[in-house]
Motif scaffolding. Structure first.
Motif, PDB file in Angstrom:
ATOM      1  N   GLU A 225      67.340  38.105  35.892  1.00 15.75           N
ATOM      2  CA  GLU A 225      67.806  38.225  37.444  1.00 15.75           C
ATOM      3  C   GLU A 225      69.214  38.990  37.298  1.00 15.75           C
ATOM      4  OE1 GLU A 225      68.543  34.069  38.152  1.00 15.75           O
ATOM      5  OE2 GLU A 225      66.475  33.576  38.562  1.00 15.75           O
ATOM      6  N   ASP A 226      69.719  39.377  36.044  1.00 15.86           N
ATOM      7  CA  ASP A 226      70.965  40.147  36.365  1.00 15.86           C
ATOM      8  C   ASP A 226      70.840  41.770  35.864  1.00 15.86           C
ATOM      9  OD1 ASP A 226      72.563  37.948  36.431  1.00 15.86           O
ATOM     10  OD2 ASP A 226      72.482  37.475  34.285  1.00 15.86           O
ATOM     11  N   LYS A 227      69.365  42.123  36.307  1.00 11.97           N
ATOM     12  CA  LYS A 227      69.193  43.550  36.138  1.00 11.97           C
ATOM     13  C   LYS A 227      70.001  44.324  36.955  1.00 11.97           C
ATOM     14  CE  LYS A 227      64.376  43.592  34.739  1.00 11.97           C
ATOM     15  NZ  LYS A 227      62.917  43.923  35.037  1.00 11.97           N
ATOM     16  N   PHE A 228      70.423  45.594  36.420  1.00 12.56           N
ATOM     17  CA  PHE A 228      71.324  46.629  37.098  1.00 12.56           C
ATOM     18  C   PHE A 228      70.527  47.612  37.934  1.00 12.56           C
ATOM     19  CE2 PHE A 228      73.309  50.926  35.951  1.00 12.56           C
ATOM     20  CZ  PHE A 228      74.383  51.018  36.926  1.00 12.56           C
ATOM     21  N   PHE A 229      71.087  47.786  38.849  1.00 14.10           N
ATOM     22  CA  PHE A 229      70.487  48.905  39.854  1.00 14.10           C
ATOM     23  C   PHE A 229      70.781  50.298  39.444  1.00 14.10           C
ATOM     24  CE2 PHE A 229      69.698  51.988  43.425  1.00 14.10           C
ATOM     25  CZ  PHE A 229      68.257  51.610  43.708  1.00 14.10           C
ATOM     26  N   CYS A 230      70.077  51.223  38.810  1.00 16.63           N
ATOM     27  CA  CYS A 230      70.198  52.414  38.286  1.00 16.63           C
ATOM     28  C   CYS A 230      70.071  53.393  39.211  1.00 16.63           C
ATOM     29  CB  CYS A 230      69.244  52.869  37.234  1.00 16.63           C
ATOM     30  SG  CYS A 230      69.725  54.395  36.294  1.00 16.63           S
ATOM     31  N   ASP A 231      70.982  54.125  39.729  1.00 22.94           N
ATOM     32  CA  ASP A 231      70.823  55.179  41.012  1.00 22.94           C
ATOM     33  C   ASP A 231      69.931  56.424  40.418  1.00 22.94           C
ATOM     34  OD1 ASP A 231      72.681  54.076  42.163  1.00 22.94           O
ATOM     35  OD2 ASP A 231      74.377  55.111  41.778  1.00 22.94           O
ATOM     36  N   LYS A 232      69.671  56.696  38.867  1.00 26.35           N
ATOM     37  CA  LYS A 232      68.813  57.614  38.590  1.00 26.35           C
ATOM     38  C   LYS A 232      67.387  57.030  38.490  1.00 26.35           C
ATOM     39  CE  LYS A 232      68.357  61.266  35.151  1.00 26.35           C
ATOM     40  NZ  LYS A 232      69.004  61.903  33.976  1.00 26.35           N
ATOM     41  N   CYS A 233      67.139  56.016  38.332  1.00 28.44           N
ATOM     42  CA  CYS A 233      65.812  55.473  38.208  1.00 28.44           C
ATOM     43  C   CYS A 233      65.353  54.853  39.671  1.00 28.44           C
ATOM     44  CB  CYS A 233      65.846  54.293  37.262  1.00 28.44           C
ATOM     45  SG  CYS A 233      65.944  55.060  35.608  1.00 28.44           S
ATOM     46  N   CYS A 234      66.457  54.489  40.581  1.00 30.27           N
ATOM     47  CA  CYS A 234      66.231  54.223  41.916  1.00 30.27           C
ATOM     48  C   CYS A 234      65.540  52.940  41.780  1.00 30.27           C
ATOM     49  CB  CYS A 234      65.452  55.070  42.852  1.00 30.27           C
ATOM     50  SG  CYS A 234      66.404  56.571  43.086  1.00 30.27           S
ATOM     51  N   SER A 235      66.094  52.106  40.806  1.00 30.76           N
ATOM     52  CA  SER A 235      65.485  50.893  40.696  1.00 30.76           C
ATOM     53  C   SER A 235      66.107  49.850  39.923  1.00 30.76           C
ATOM     54  CB  SER A 235      63.914  50.925  40.139  1.00 30.76           C
ATOM     55  OG  SER A 235      63.843  51.407  39.017  1.00 30.76           O
ATOM     56  N   LEU A 236      65.732  48.553  39.745  1.00 27.89           N
ATOM     57  CA  LEU A 236      66.532  47.440  38.912  1.00 27.89           C
ATOM     58  C   LEU A 236      66.099  47.822  37.371  1.00 27.89           C
ATOM     59  CD1 LEU A 236      66.507  44.402  40.966  1.00 27.89           C
ATOM     60  CD2 LEU A 236      68.308  45.656  40.545  1.00 27.89           C
ATOM     61  N   GLN A 237      66.958  47.919  36.515  1.00 29.10           N
ATOM     62  CA  GLN A 237      66.629  48.172  35.230  1.00 29.10           C
ATOM     63  C   GLN A 237      67.331  47.344  34.322  1.00 29.10           C
ATOM     64  OE1 GLN A 237      64.163  50.070  34.231  1.00 29.10           O
ATOM     65  NE2 GLN A 237      63.658  50.796  36.188  1.00 29.10           N
ATOM     66  N   GLU A 238      66.971  47.045  33.087  1.00 29.25           N
ATOM     67  CA  GLU A 238      67.502  46.340  32.009  1.00 29.25           C
ATOM     68  C   GLU A 238      68.737  47.152  31.501  1.00 29.25           C
ATOM     69  OE1 GLU A 238      65.404  44.740  28.818  1.00 29.25           O
ATOM     70  OE2 GLU A 238      64.569  43.112  29.980  1.00 29.25           O
ATOM     71  N   ALA A 239      69.789  46.836  31.293  1.00 26.68           N
ATOM     72  CA  ALA A 239      70.912  47.794  30.867  1.00 26.68           C
ATOM     73  C   ALA A 239      71.869  47.084  29.826  1.00 26.68           C
ATOM     74  CB  ALA A 239      71.950  48.067  32.160  1.00 26.68           C
ATOM     75  N   GLN A 240      72.678  47.875  29.329  1.00 34.93           N
ATOM     76  CA  GLN A 240      73.812  47.325  28.682  1.00 34.93           C
ATOM     77  C   GLN A 240      75.225  47.517  29.123  1.00 34.93           C
ATOM     78  OE1 GLN A 240      73.114  48.738  24.599  1.00 34.93           O
ATOM     79  NE2 GLN A 240      72.010  46.939  23.828  1.00 34.93           N
ATOM     80  N   LYS A 241      76.102  46.349  29.012  1.00 37.75           N
ATOM     81  CA  LYS A 241      77.347  46.578  29.717  1.00 37.75           C
ATOM     82  C   LYS A 241      78.506  46.532  28.629  1.00 37.75           C
ATOM     83  CE  LYS A 241      79.710  44.462  33.510  1.00 37.75           C
ATOM     84  NZ  LYS A 241      79.664  43.318  34.639  1.00 37.75           N
ATOM     85  N   ARG A 242      79.767  47.225  28.981  1.00 39.89           N
ATOM     86  CA  ARG A 242      80.597  46.711  27.967  1.00 39.89           C
ATOM     87  C   ARG A 242      82.025  47.202  28.793  1.00 39.89           C
ATOM     88  NH1 ARG A 242      81.555  50.059  22.446  1.00 39.89           N
ATOM     89  NH2 ARG A 242      83.426  48.273  22.336  1.00 39.89           N
ATOM     90  N   MET A 243      83.098  46.485  28.513  1.00 39.07           N
ATOM     91  CA  MET A 243      84.473  46.797  28.843  1.00 39.07           C
ATOM     92  C   MET A 243      85.342  47.495  27.875  1.00 39.07           C
ATOM     93  SD  MET A 243      85.967  46.610  32.058  1.00 39.07           S
ATOM     94  CE  MET A 243      85.918  44.800  32.735  1.00 39.07           C
ATOM     95  N   LYS A 244      85.951  48.529  28.003  1.00 39.70           N
ATOM     96  CA  LYS A 244      86.769  49.174  27.050  1.00 39.70           C
ATOM     97  C   LYS A 244      88.272  49.488  27.670  1.00 39.70           C
ATOM     98  CE  LYS A 244      85.227  51.571  23.666  1.00 39.70           C
ATOM     99  NZ  LYS A 244      84.871  52.435  22.561  1.00 39.70           N
ATOM    100  N   ILE A 245      89.133  49.550  27.072  1.00 42.45           N
ATOM    101  CA  ILE A 245      90.399  50.123  27.407  1.00 42.45           C
ATOM    102  C   ILE A 245      90.554  51.694  27.310  1.00 42.45           C
ATOM    103  CG2 ILE A 245      92.925  50.030  27.090  1.00 42.45           C
ATOM    104  CD1 ILE A 245      92.815  47.310  25.923  1.00 42.45           C
ATOM    105  N   LYS A 246      90.317  52.088  28.254  1.00 43.53           N
ATOM    106  CA  LYS A 246      90.736  53.929  28.508  1.00 43.53           C
ATOM    107  C   LYS A 246      91.866  54.142  28.181  1.00 43.53           C
ATOM    108  CE  LYS A 246      89.073  57.283  31.324  1.00 43.53           C
ATOM    109  NZ  LYS A 246      88.440  57.742  32.662  1.00 43.53           N
ATOM    110  N   LYS A 247      92.887  53.576  28.638  1.00 38.62           N
ATOM    111  CA  LYS A 247      94.324  54.138  28.640  1.00 38.62           C
ATOM    112  C   LYS A 247      94.883  52.799  28.430  1.00 38.62           C
ATOM    113  CE  LYS A 247      98.221  56.243  30.630  1.00 38.62           C
ATOM    114  NZ  LYS A 247      99.088  56.510  31.880  1.00 38.62           N
ATOM    115  N   PRO A 248      95.473  52.556  27.016  1.00 36.52           N
ATOM    116  CA  PRO A 248      96.312  51.367  26.962  1.00 36.52           C
ATOM    117  C   PRO A 248      97.700  51.462  27.440  1.00 36.52           C
ATOM    118  CG  PRO A 248      96.105  52.765  24.841  1.00 36.52           C
ATOM    119  CD  PRO A 248      95.274  53.740  25.778  1.00 36.52           C
ATOM    120  N   PRO A 249      98.387  50.548  27.990  1.00 32.20           N
ATOM    121  CA  PRO A 249      99.891  50.669  28.394  1.00 32.20           C
ATOM    122  C   PRO A 249     100.787  50.460  27.366  1.00 32.20           C
ATOM    123  CG  PRO A 249      98.963  48.235  28.462  1.00 32.20           C
ATOM    124  CD  PRO A 249      97.759  49.013  27.754  1.00 32.20           C
TER     125      PRO A 249
END
Length: 369
Positions: A225-249
């Motif tokens: 139920e948590d599939k991601f809508f991919c703009d390139k595939c134009c549909s809901l797809q399985e995906a991997q998600k992660r959070m990173k610190i791009k610029k540390p304070p």
């Protein structure tokens, strides 16, 4: 502070620079949440110096409209200009302004130190941005000869994007997170940046800040139920998600989520979990292409067994020595005492003094503490 004050003053005289001040803050009925955070910010040296510089450059504004920034600058100036090294100051004007500004802090109920820190930093940014905008408008409406004297007008070409104002609050506390989502069908990575002034971390029993940060940046699979809508595939797809610190304070503020809503109980409960926070912290797994090292200089501690009652104190590192601030009282402590605030390895413990907000400064970013 009495005899304790004179004892502290004697200890300070031998080991601390002449200009440094260590003042307790009077409690105006459950204002420990405010006092503990203010002590941590006062001993964040770059922030304090920039605030005092702002105060020196804007003394003419003192007669103008009072706000949280002018009240905070006035308080820090009062502390830093005291003749004695130790004593007690009443942050009455600041607390009155805080209560006037935000009804959340008007009652005498137990308040949350993290909510206060968040509100304060965002309010300071809003004030500085308003002042910068007003100054720019004044310059644009000034006569041509005055404009020339103020330097060329760096107008932006039509259609170009206006750069956001970066205040000295941003320069100290702002970092950038990037939220990456990779479509498992086409491998396209979608990245979204967001700014932060502090990181709120979930905690587990018998863990460490390093493991909490790893969990924060761990990869999560989006499926069912948590599939991601991919703009390139134009549909809901399985995906991997992660959070990173791009610029540390420069100053990394870590908030430990010690208060958790328990559905069975129908209320929030305090987690007394033991979470080790090191004096030196390396950010490697969490940060994009960087290996940043930080040094701990302040800890706001929550004392008590629940979220709706208790007390706040703070530990502060100044010139390689640790001090303990409990409202009006200030005393020196051994560095080893910091470990007593990690939390409890047992679910039920008589020790309720737990680290809640941690302040780290990147090594080499100018803190002379």
């Amino acid at each position: 502070m009495g005899a304790a004050g004179s004892k502290l003053e004697k200890a300070l005289g031998d080991q601390f620079p002449e200009g440094e001040r260590y003042f307790g803050l009077e409690n105006f009925g459950n204002t420990c949440y405010c006092n503990s955070v203010l002590q941590a910010l006062y001993f964040c040296v770059p922030f304090r110096e920039q605030l005092l510089e702002y105060y020196a450059n804007n003394k003419s504004l003192a007669d103008g409209e009072e706000n949280l920034l002018t009240c905070l600058a006035d308080l820090f100036s009062q502390i830093s200009s005291q003749k004695k090294k130790t004593g007690v100051i009443a942050p009455k004007r600041f607390v009155q302004r805080l209560k006037k500004q935000n009804e959340l802090f008007r009652s005498y109920m137990h308040q949350d130190a993290h909510e206060f820190l968040n509100f304060l930093l965002n309010e300071l940014v809003d004030i500085l941005e308003r002042e910068a905008k007003a100054a720019k408008n004044d310059q644009e409406t000034s006569p041509p000869s005055e404009k020339a004297a103020n330097g060329p007008n760096n107008g932006l070409p039509n259609g170009s994007k206006k750069e956001p104002l970066v205040t000295w609050v941003h320069k100290n506390f702002q970092g950038i997170l990037t939220n990456e989502t990779r479509c498992l069908r086409c491998e396209t990575v979608t990245a979204r940046d967001e700014i932060f002034f502090d990181l709120s971390l979930d905690i587990e029993q018998n863990s460490s800040i390093t493991s909490c940060l790893k969990n924060f940046s761990s990869t999560e699979t989006l499926n069912a139920e948590d599939k991601f809508f991919c703009d390139k595939c134009c549909s809901l797809q399985e995906a991997q998600k992660r959070m990173k610190i791009k610029k540390p304070p420069h100053v990394l503020v870590i908030h430990l989520k010690r208060f958790k809503y328990i559905e069975q109980l129908g209320r929030y409960k305090k987690l007394s979990y033991r979470v080790v926070f090191p004096l030196e912290l390396k950010l490697s797994d969490t940060v994009e292409d960087a290996d940043i090292e930080y040094s701990l200089f302040a800890v706001v501690v929550h004392v008590g067994s629940g979220p709706n009652h208790g007390h706040y104190v703070s530990l502060v590192k100044s010139h390689n020595h640790w001090l303990f601030f409990d409202d009006e009282n200030v005393e020196m402590i051994d560095e080893s005492a910091v470990q007593t605030f990690f939390g409890s390895s047992q679910e039920y413990s008589s020790n309720t003094d737990h680290g809640y907000i941690l302040f780290y400064e990147s090594i080499g970013s100018g803190n002379r503490n």
